[in-house]
Write an enzyme that holds these catalytic residues in place. Sequence first.
Site, mmCIF file in Angstrom:
data_model
loop_
_atom_site.group_PDB
_atom_site.id
_atom_site.type_symbol
_atom_site.label_atom_id
_atom_site.label_comp_id
_atom_site.label_asym_id
_atom_site.label_seq_id
_atom_site.Cartn_x
_atom_site.Cartn_y
_atom_site.Cartn_z
ATOM 1 N N SER A 272 -49.482 22.254 -26.338
ATOM 2 C CA SER A 272 -48.652 21.081 -26.684
ATOM 3 C C SER A 272 -47.191 21.150 -26.329
ATOM 4 C CB SER A 272 -48.522 21.059 -28.286
ATOM 5 O OG SER A 272 -47.582 20.190 -28.679
ATOM 6 N N LYS A 278 -50.027 25.226 -31.234
ATOM 7 C CA LYS A 278 -51.425 24.564 -31.036
ATOM 8 C C LYS A 278 -52.048 25.244 -30.026
ATOM 9 C CE LYS A 278 -51.746 20.519 -32.243
ATOM 10 N NZ LYS A 278 -51.909 19.028 -31.926
ATOM 11 N N ASN A 280 -55.232 23.042 -28.623
ATOM 12 C CA ASN A 280 -55.970 21.762 -28.934
ATOM 13 C C ASN A 280 -57.343 22.036 -28.149
ATOM 14 O OD1 ASN A 280 -53.922 20.009 -30.083
ATOM 15 N ND2 ASN A 280 -52.907 20.028 -28.244
ATOM 16 N N ARG A 312 -78.127 -14.827 -3.981
ATOM 17 C CA ARG A 312 -77.083 -13.679 -4.066
ATOM 18 C C ARG A 312 -76.033 -14.240 -4.973
ATOM 19 N NH1 ARG A 312 -76.258 -12.325 1.316
ATOM 20 N NH2 ARG A 312 -74.296 -10.811 0.511
#
Length: 398
Positions: A272, A278, A280, A312
């Site tokens: 983080s 942290k 993650n 087309r």
Amino acid sequence: MDLLRPGSHRAEGLIDDHALVAAMLQVEVAWFDALVSVGVASREQAEIVADAAKQWQPDVAQLVVDAEATGNPVVALVKGLRAAVTDSSAAALVHRGLTSQDVLDTALVLLSRAAFVRIEDDLRGTATDLANLVRAHRNTVMAGRTLTQYAVPITFGLKAAQWLSGLLDALELVRLSAARLPVQCGGAAGTLALAGELTDEPLALVRAFADTLDLRDPGTPWHTTRTPITGIGHALVSTCDALGVIASDTVQLGRPEVGELSEGVVDGRGGSSTMPQKRNPVLGVLVRNAALQAPQLGAQLHLAAAQAVDERPDGAWHSEWNALRTLIELTVIAASQARELVSGLDIHTDVMTQRATAVADSLLAERGTGDDNPATYLGSSAEFADRILDRFERGATT
């Protein structure tokens, strides 16, 4: 690569503008080889064109600018290639009998095939790792959950087997789609009129074109029948669906208050910008990101297919390009990230066991009476896991 698409380096060079230009040149060279096969051009001329395509270094940035004048990049590419061909008679035959949509559609098919090869390899690797988890955790009891609440006991082996089942479904679709990829060849309005002026065997010319590129001859042009493109999209979206389930489960089960799984530790990953504690679940988050975007990109392909009017399309075809390219890139990236996620997954069996024991009353409420051991109320969990594992083992040899 793209700063706002973390992991885009995993697909570098596979689907970008340079790869597209190379694929379009490959198509033009293959068409010229097909002209040789029906006697319209000589082998010497084909070698001159192939050499020009190899040596020419188009200015991709200028092609981007020039594409606006004609609505697609093929016209400017063909002009440049013709100018690079030293033999005037050979240059006059470059692209002769094709139309822009033939070249661009076939080039995108070639890029899709290259992506499918990469995706299949990653799915096979992930499937092998999941099968190993199934074997290792066939009897690892954990809490089953439905609608976010405790349900009945399951095994982690069964959960991994269900992940594997979805992955095998996606793998089958990828293989099937890759095997069915068709060449596009119809000329100005899907009649091969100019090709018929070049040779008495225009359909043989198309077959030779397909064979040269190792693609399927679909029998008729598909300028306004966009099933090949929606089919590619279906395989890609289904792959992201399967990978998204794995990622979502791992992210949810990795929450601190759950703690039954976690992504493997890799230096520098998961940090983080402000909170040093942290770690993650970055891979899971990024795979979920792809899974959340893919369905709408697939829907765009179907929307374009439904509006492919006349001989087309007037904008519907054009709206496919970015959706398809983005979907291919997302899927390639997600398949690579998911493979790394699964291969490094940490399974906290002690937490699974402790939780299942602690909430046994809730997990066994359906039973109503008797034993309070969650391991005695697993139903056919092991048999279902074995069936999925058997499916993997039978497919692993093909």
